[in-house]
Design an enzyme around this catalytic site. Sequence first.
Site, PDB file in Angstrom:
ATOM      1  N   LYS A 226      -3.170  15.047  -9.635  1.00 12.85           N
ATOM      2  CA  LYS A 226      -2.415  14.952 -10.880  1.00 12.85           C
ATOM      3  C   LYS A 226      -1.722  16.269 -11.223  1.00 12.85           C
ATOM      4  CE  LYS A 226      -3.032  10.632 -11.617  1.00 12.85           C
ATOM      5  NZ  LYS A 226      -1.891   9.700 -11.530  1.00 12.85           N
TER       6      LYS A 226
ATOM      7  N   TYR B 156      -8.912  13.737  -7.854  1.00 14.17           N
ATOM      8  CA  TYR B 156      -8.019  13.178  -8.869  1.00 14.17           C
ATOM      9  C   TYR B 156      -7.255  14.284  -9.594  1.00 14.17           C
ATOM     10  CZ  TYR B 156      -6.496  10.098 -12.664  1.00 14.17           C
ATOM     11  OH  TYR B 156      -5.746   9.378 -13.558  1.00 14.17           O
TER      12      TYR B 156
ATOM     13  N   ASP C  56       0.876  -1.175   0.000  1.00 11.48           N
ATOM     14  CA  ASP C  56       0.000   0.000   0.000  1.00 11.48           C
ATOM     15  C   ASP C  56       0.914   1.226   0.000  1.00 11.48           C
ATOM     16  OD1 ASP C  56      -1.658   2.147   0.528  1.00 11.48           O
ATOM     17  OD2 ASP C  56      -2.765   1.160   2.137  1.00 11.48           O
ATOM     18  N   VAL C  57       1.018   1.900  -1.136  1.00 14.13           N
ATOM     19  CA  VAL C  57       2.006   2.988  -1.252  1.00 14.13           C
ATOM     20  C   VAL C  57       1.679   4.185  -0.379  1.00 14.13           C
ATOM     21  CG1 VAL C  57       2.741   2.320  -3.576  1.00 14.13           C
ATOM     22  CG2 VAL C  57       0.881   3.990  -3.297  1.00 14.13           C
TER      23      VAL C  57
ATOM     24  N   ASN D 296       3.182   4.619 -10.684  1.00 17.74           N
ATOM     25  CA  ASN D 296       1.967   4.473 -11.469  1.00 17.74           C
ATOM     26  C   ASN D 296       0.699   4.330 -10.630  1.00 17.74           C
ATOM     27  OD1 ASN D 296       0.301   3.453 -13.903  1.00 17.74           O
ATOM     28  ND2 ASN D 296       0.248   1.712 -12.489  1.00 17.74           N
TER      29      ASN D 296
END
Length: 252
Positions: A161, A157, A62-63, A89
């Site tokens: 980004k 999101y 789990d990053v 990613n």
Amino acid sequence: MASPRKIALVTGAGSGIGRAASLALHAAGYSVVLAGRRPEQLQETAARARAPQEELLIVPTDVSRPDHVRALFALTKETFGRLDVLFNNAGINAPGIPMEDLRYESWTEVVGVNLTGAFLCAQEAIRMMKAQQPRGGRIINNGSLSAYVPRPNSAPYTATKHAITGLTKCISLDGRDYDVACSQIDVGNAITEMSERMAAGVRQANGTTIVEPRMDVRHVADAVVFMANLPLDANVQFMTVMATKMPYVGRG
């Protein structure tokens, strides 16, 4: 043990762009560390790879958790001795609802994976790349067309980004003296699980709903391999790979 092959680590390797990039890097001669939250999906990625499968390392991760990320990179170093490429990613989305209706937990979950996870992985990668011999390596961040323009009801999101673009620039600048290059690939409508809704029709900025063209995810994977294979004195700073006819250029 040290591997004679170059070493790549891919987060979100259990599906979509991460799976395609992992398989393409492996086919191009890399040993690949497959990181992601779903062990069964990572196993499926590995099962699709050509031999030698011993050049694949599955690490459920789990990053968004610093302890998981530290363990991921420690195991990478223990197994392969170095790291040449990190493909940052891993990413998730939030429900497409008005911003004022979003739960705080939805916001923090997206920020935790998309932004904090990318930062934590980059941090550990830079530590390895600065210390190893030969020194240096490459970090490729998965941005998005949402790093430039939003879709309706996409605040978590889109915000993360946009932030990835700033992180990419900071890594490029701060890594310069240590032979650490950093790139960003911005993808539009690759055929993956995340873009299935495009085929059914998605809301546009003018309130209409249209079906959007998509493209084969292998084009993204091929682009990642191209970026990864460059010598460290050359870099693709930003690359956009998108479905040609998707609504992006020309205000739709």
